[in-house]
Scaffold this motif. Structure first.
Motif, PDB file in Angstrom:
ATOM      1  N   PRO A 212     -10.855  -2.502  -2.368  1.00 22.94           N
ATOM      2  CA  PRO A 212     -11.750  -1.819  -1.434  1.00 22.94           C
ATOM      3  C   PRO A 212     -11.086  -1.256  -0.185  1.00 22.94           C
ATOM      4  CG  PRO A 212     -12.079  -4.191  -1.312  1.00 22.94           C
ATOM      5  CD  PRO A 212     -11.175  -3.934  -2.477  1.00 22.94           C
ATOM      6  N   PHE A 213      -9.987  -1.866   0.264  1.00 21.68           N
ATOM      7  CA  PHE A 213      -9.408  -1.463   1.547  1.00 21.68           C
ATOM      8  C   PHE A 213      -7.947  -1.022   1.442  1.00 21.68           C
ATOM      9  CE2 PHE A 213     -12.564  -4.843   2.256  1.00 21.68           C
ATOM     10  CZ  PHE A 213     -13.509  -4.119   2.975  1.00 21.68           C
ATOM     11  N   ALA A 214      -7.406  -1.010   0.244  1.00 23.48           N
ATOM     12  CA  ALA A 214      -5.981  -0.729   0.079  1.00 23.48           C
ATOM     13  C   ALA A 214      -5.612   0.663   0.581  1.00 23.48           C
ATOM     14  CB  ALA A 214      -5.589  -0.873  -1.386  1.00 23.48           C
ATOM     15  N   SER A 215      -4.448   0.740   1.220  1.00 20.87           N
ATOM     16  CA  SER A 215      -3.913   2.011   1.699  1.00 20.87           C
ATOM     17  C   SER A 215      -2.395   1.918   1.672  1.00 20.87           C
ATOM     18  CB  SER A 215      -4.392   2.292   3.123  1.00 20.87           C
ATOM     19  OG  SER A 215      -3.721   3.411   3.668  1.00 20.87           O
ATOM     20  N   LEU A 216      -1.754   3.068   1.495  1.00 20.03           N
ATOM     21  CA  LEU A 216      -0.292   3.080   1.523  1.00 20.03           C
ATOM     22  C   LEU A 216       0.222   2.766   2.915  1.00 20.03           C
ATOM     23  CD1 LEU A 216       0.419   6.236  -0.715  1.00 20.03           C
ATOM     24  CD2 LEU A 216       0.610   3.818  -1.343  1.00 20.03           C
ATOM     25  N   GLU A 217      -0.616   3.019   3.905  1.00 21.74           N
ATOM     26  CA  GLU A 217      -0.243   2.749   5.297  1.00 21.74           C
ATOM     27  C   GLU A 217      -0.862   1.427   5.755  1.00 21.74           C
ATOM     28  OE1 GLU A 217       1.858   4.455   7.091  1.00 21.74           O
ATOM     29  OE2 GLU A 217       2.156   5.922   5.483  1.00 21.74           O
ATOM     30  N   PRO A 218      -0.047   0.421   6.077  1.00 18.05           N
ATOM     31  CA  PRO A 218      -0.586  -0.882   6.507  1.00 18.05           C
ATOM     32  C   PRO A 218      -1.558  -0.783   7.692  1.00 18.05           C
ATOM     33  CG  PRO A 218       1.774  -1.044   6.105  1.00 18.05           C
ATOM     34  CD  PRO A 218       1.423   0.409   6.011  1.00 18.05           C
ATOM     35  N   VAL A 219      -1.271   0.119   8.638  1.00 14.29           N
ATOM     36  CA  VAL A 219      -2.146   0.260   9.808  1.00 14.29           C
ATOM     37  C   VAL A 219      -3.519   0.772   9.377  1.00 14.29           C
ATOM     38  CG1 VAL A 219      -2.503   1.464  12.000  1.00 14.29           C
ATOM     39  CG2 VAL A 219      -0.228   0.601  11.415  1.00 14.29           C
ATOM     40  N   GLU A 220      -3.533   1.726   8.450  1.00 12.97           N
ATOM     41  CA  GLU A 220      -4.801   2.269   7.956  1.00 12.97           C
ATOM     42  C   GLU A 220      -5.584   1.199   7.206  1.00 12.97           C
ATOM     43  OE1 GLU A 220      -7.994   4.638   6.901  1.00 12.97           O
ATOM     44  OE2 GLU A 220      -6.463   4.889   8.464  1.00 12.97           O
ATOM     45  N   GLN A 221      -4.875   0.410   6.391  1.00  9.95           N
ATOM     46  CA  GLN A 221      -5.541  -0.677   5.670  1.00  9.95           C
ATOM     47  C   GLN A 221      -6.158  -1.667   6.644  1.00  9.95           C
ATOM     48  OE1 GLN A 221      -3.894  -2.788   1.997  1.00  9.95           O
ATOM     49  NE2 GLN A 221      -3.436  -4.310   3.556  1.00  9.95           N
ATOM     50  N   GLU A 222      -5.419  -2.013   7.671  1.00 10.97           N
ATOM     51  CA  GLU A 222      -5.926  -2.954   8.676  1.00 10.97           C
ATOM     52  C   GLU A 222      -7.159  -2.399   9.378  1.00 10.97           C
ATOM     53  OE1 GLU A 222      -4.205  -5.160  12.673  1.00 10.97           O
ATOM     54  OE2 GLU A 222      -2.889  -4.916  10.919  1.00 10.97           O
ATOM     55  N   ASN A 223      -7.142  -1.109   9.712  1.00 14.40           N
ATOM     56  CA  ASN A 223      -8.287  -0.494  10.371  1.00 14.40           C
ATOM     57  C   ASN A 223      -9.520  -0.485   9.466  1.00 14.40           C
ATOM     58  OD1 ASN A 223      -6.909   0.006  12.749  1.00 14.40           O
ATOM     59  ND2 ASN A 223      -6.236   2.053  12.131  1.00 14.40           N
ATOM     60  N   ARG A 224      -9.300  -0.228   8.191  1.00 10.94           N
ATOM     61  CA  ARG A 224     -10.412  -0.228   7.240  1.00 10.94           C
ATOM     62  C   ARG A 224     -11.043  -1.616   7.147  1.00 10.94           C
ATOM     63  NH1 ARG A 224      -7.881   3.077   2.038  1.00 10.94           N
ATOM     64  NH2 ARG A 224      -7.656   5.118   3.063  1.00 10.94           N
ATOM     65  N   ILE A 225     -10.196  -2.636   7.134  1.00 14.52           N
ATOM     66  CA  ILE A 225     -10.710  -4.001   7.052  1.00 14.52           C
ATOM     67  C   ILE A 225     -11.474  -4.359   8.331  1.00 14.52           C
ATOM     68  CG2 ILE A 225     -10.047  -6.440   6.993  1.00 14.52           C
ATOM     69  CD1 ILE A 225      -7.725  -5.604   5.121  1.00 14.52           C
ATOM     70  N   LYS A 226     -10.877  -4.069   9.478  1.00 13.24           N
ATOM     71  CA  LYS A 226     -11.512  -4.431  10.754  1.00 13.24           C
ATOM     72  C   LYS A 226     -12.877  -3.778  10.920  1.00 13.24           C
ATOM     73  CE  LYS A 226      -7.340  -5.370  13.493  1.00 13.24           C
ATOM     74  NZ  LYS A 226      -6.465  -4.866  14.585  1.00 13.24           N
ATOM     75  N   SER A 227     -13.029  -2.584  10.362  1.00 13.60           N
ATOM     76  CA  SER A 227     -14.308  -1.873  10.485  1.00 13.60           C
ATOM     77  C   SER A 227     -15.152  -1.983   9.215  1.00 13.60           C
ATOM     78  CB  SER A 227     -14.060  -0.403  10.819  1.00 13.60           C
ATOM     79  OG  SER A 227     -13.242   0.206   9.837  1.00 13.60           O
ATOM     80  N   ALA A 228     -14.664  -2.763   8.233  1.00 12.75           N
ATOM     81  CA  ALA A 228     -15.381  -2.962   6.964  1.00 12.75           C
ATOM     82  C   ALA A 228     -15.739  -1.636   6.297  1.00 12.75           C
ATOM     83  CB  ALA A 228     -16.624  -3.819   7.184  1.00 12.75           C
ATOM     84  N   GLN A 229     -14.789  -0.728   6.252  1.00 12.95           N
ATOM     85  CA  GLN A 229     -15.007   0.575   5.634  1.00 12.95           C
ATOM     86  C   GLN A 229     -14.599   0.532   4.172  1.00 12.95           C
ATOM     87  OE1 GLN A 229     -12.925   3.589   7.827  1.00 12.95           O
ATOM     88  NE2 GLN A 229     -14.121   3.312   9.681  1.00 12.95           N
ATOM     89  N   PHE A 230     -15.578   0.556   3.292  1.00 13.00           N
ATOM     90  CA  PHE A 230     -15.287   0.617   1.858  1.00 13.00           C
ATOM     91  C   PHE A 230     -16.327   1.506   1.196  1.00 13.00           C
ATOM     92  CE2 PHE A 230     -18.160  -2.886   2.518  1.00 13.00           C
ATOM     93  CZ  PHE A 230     -19.018  -2.871   1.432  1.00 13.00           C
ATOM     94  N   ASP A 231     -15.991   1.999   0.018  1.00 11.56           N
ATOM     95  CA  ASP A 231     -16.804   3.009  -0.656  1.00 11.56           C
ATOM     96  C   ASP A 231     -17.448   2.428  -1.913  1.00 11.56           C
ATOM     97  OD1 ASP A 231     -17.934   5.250  -1.720  1.00 11.56           O
ATOM     98  OD2 ASP A 231     -16.104   6.454  -1.758  1.00 11.56           O
ATOM     99  N   LEU A 232     -18.745   2.196  -1.846  1.00  9.62           N
ATOM    100  CA  LEU A 232     -19.457   1.642  -3.004  1.00  9.62           C
ATOM    101  C   LEU A 232     -19.540   2.617  -4.164  1.00  9.62           C
ATOM    102  CD1 LEU A 232     -22.394  -0.359  -1.369  1.00  9.62           C
ATOM    103  CD2 LEU A 232     -20.576  -1.281  -2.824  1.00  9.62           C
ATOM    104  N   THR A 233     -19.366   3.915  -3.894  1.00 10.86           N
ATOM    105  CA  THR A 233     -19.427   4.892  -4.990  1.00 10.86           C
ATOM    106  C   THR A 233     -18.220   4.779  -5.916  1.00 10.86           C
ATOM    107  OG1 THR A 233     -18.300   6.665  -3.755  1.00 10.86           O
ATOM    108  CG2 THR A 233     -20.696   6.486  -3.504  1.00 10.86           C
ATOM    109  N   LYS A 234     -17.191   4.035  -5.485  1.00 16.76           N
ATOM    110  CA  LYS A 234     -16.026   3.815  -6.345  1.00 16.76           C
ATOM    111  C   LYS A 234     -16.304   2.765  -7.415  1.00 16.76           C
ATOM    112  CE  LYS A 234     -13.264   6.489  -3.870  1.00 16.76           C
ATOM    113  NZ  LYS A 234     -12.769   7.785  -4.386  1.00 16.76           N
ATOM    114  N   CYS A 235     -17.397   2.012  -7.255  1.00 16.88           N
ATOM    115  CA  CYS A 235     -17.765   1.039  -8.293  1.00 16.88           C
ATOM    116  C   CYS A 235     -18.170   1.783  -9.562  1.00 16.88           C
ATOM    117  CB  CYS A 235     -18.915   0.152  -7.816  1.00 16.88           C
ATOM    118  SG  CYS A 235     -18.451  -1.009  -6.518  1.00 16.88           S
TER     119      CYS A 235
END
Length: 333
Positions: A212-235
Motif C-alpha cells: 500500500p505505501f511502497a515507493s522507490l524513494e524512502p522519503v516518499e514512502q515515509e510520507n505516505r505512511i505518516k499521512s495514511a495515503q493508500f489507494d483502495l482502487t488497486k485492490c
C-alpha cells in the motif's frame, strides 16, 4: 557443523548439543538455522544473535518476551542460552511456509482464505496485547502457515512491552519501514494499534498483490505512511466492499481510532455466519499479482541480507562459556 552451548550455573538446563542444518535466514543481528538436537533427534530453530555491550539489553528483551509466551499461534521457545557474546534462542521448528507463499501454492485463493488467516493472526495478537506485549513487525516474513494450516507468529526481535495506561515512545525505530505505523515513523507513543496497522498492510497485500505505501524513494514512502495515503482502487476489482471498509478502519492515520483486536473480531467482514462465509468463498483472486509482488519482495530481502551481512565466528565445534548468573535459561513449554 556442530553447536554446543552451556549455561553452567544453578537452575540451568545444562548443555545443548546439536548438529546445525540449513540456514533459514540472516539479518542485522545474527542468523537463524535449523538444528537437530543430538540427545533427542528433534529438529529446532536456533537463532544465534551476536551482541556488544551497547545493544545487550535490546537483544535480551527478545528472550524476556519469548519466555513468557505460551500460545498455539505463537512460536514457542524451547531453551535459551546467554553467553558473553551471543544469545542463542532454541525455538520450535515451525514447519510450513511464509503466509504469502502458502497462498500462491494454489491457482486461485478466496477472500475467505484471507479472512481465515486474519482471524488466526488476531488470536495471536489478542494474546500478546493481553500481556502488554506488542510485536511491532507484523509482515509476510513473520507469519508462518504450518502444514496443518495453522498460523504462527515468529521473530520477536522488534517486540516490546508497553504501558497500557500511559503509552510511551520507544526512543528508536524498530521493525521494517514498509510495515511501520505512522506513530512508529513519527516517534510517538506505541501500543497495540501499531500491530493492527501492520495487519492492515498484510490484508492490503493479500487483496491486491501490491504494497500500500511502497515507493522507490524512502522519503516518499515515509510520507505516505505518516499521512495514511493508500489507494483502495488497486485492490482486486471483485474484493468486497466490507473488506475495503475494514481496510479503511485498520489503516487509519490516528492510532486511537483504529479498532482493537476485539473490535476487529466484531467487524461484519470477519463474521463466521453461513451467508457471509459463502459470500467470501465466491470472491476469488488469481495469484499472478501476488507472485509478482513476492519476486520483488524476495529481491529486496536479498539486498537487505547483503547490506546487513553479519560476521559470525565459525560454528564448527563451538563451545560457549557460561552466561552471567543473573540471566537464566528458559524452561520448556
Amino acid at each position: 557443523c556442530h553447536l554446543t552451548i552451556s549455561n553452567d550455573y544453578p537452575g540451568s538446563v545444562g548443555v545443548f548439543k546439536a548438529d546445525l542444518l540449513s540456514l533459514l535466514s540472516r539479518g542485522r543481528f545474527g542468523v537463524v538455522r535449523e538444528c537437530k538436537e543430538n540427545a533427542t533427534g528433534k529438529i529446532f530453530m536456533a537463532k544465534i544473535i551476536h551482541y556488544e555491550g551497547e545493544n545487550k539489553q535490546t537483544v535480551l528483551q527478545e528472550y524476556e518476551i519469548l519466555k513468557a509466551l505460551h500460545h498455539d499461534k505463537i512460536m514457542s521457545l524451547h531453551e535459551a542460552y546467554v553467553t558473553p557474546r551471543y544469545l542463542v534462542l532454541i525455538s520450535e521448528n515451525c514447519l510450513g511456509k511464509e503466509m504469502l507463499y502458502s497462498l500462491i501454492d494454489r491457482f486461485r485463493y478466496s477472500e475467505d482464505d484471507v479472512v481465515g488467516y486474519i482471524l488466526q493472526i488476531l488470536q495471536g495478537l489478542d494474546y500478546l496485547h493481553s500481556r502488554h506485549i506488542v510485536h511491532l513487525d507484523i509482515k509476510p516474513d513473520n507469519v508462518i502457515v504450518t502444514y496443518l494450516n495453522v498460523i504462527k507468529l515468529v521473530d520477536f526481535g522488534s517486540a516490546h512491552f508497553f504501558n497500557p495506561v500511559v503509552p510511551k515512545p520507544l526512543g528508536h525505530r524498530v521493525g521494517t519501514p514498509e510495515y511501520m505505523s505512522p506513530e512508529m515513523m513519527k516517534g510517538d507513543p506505541i501500543g497495540p494499534p501499531a500491530d493492527i496497522w501492520g495487519l492492515g498492510v498484510l490484508i492490503y497485500i493479500m487483496l491486491s498483490g501490491r504494497s500500500p505505501f511502497a515507493s522507490l524513494e524512502p522519503v516518499e514512502q515515509e510520507n505516505r505512511i505518516k499521512s495514511a495515503q493508500f489507494d483502495l482502487t488497486k485492490c482486486y476489482p471483485n474484493a468486497s466492499q466490507n473488506a475495503a471498509l475494514f481496510l479503511k478502519r485498520v489503516l487509519c492515520m490516528f492510532p486511537a481510532t483504529r479498532p482493537t483486536v476485539k473490535e476487529c473480531h466484531a467487524n461484519p467482514w470477519l463474521q463466521d455466519n453461513y451467508l457471509m462465509k459463502l459470500r467470501r468463498q465466491t470472491l476469488t483472486f488469481t495469484t499472478t499479482r501476488l507472485k509478482e509482488f513476492l519476486v520483488h519482495h524476495q529481491r529486496k530481502r536479498s539486498e537487505s541480507l547483503t547490506k546487513h551481512r553479519v560476521l559470525l565466528r565459525s560454528y564448527s565445534n563451538v563451545s560457549t562459556q557460561p552466561g552471567p548468573p543473573s540471566v537464566t535459561t528458559s524452561g520448556k513449554q
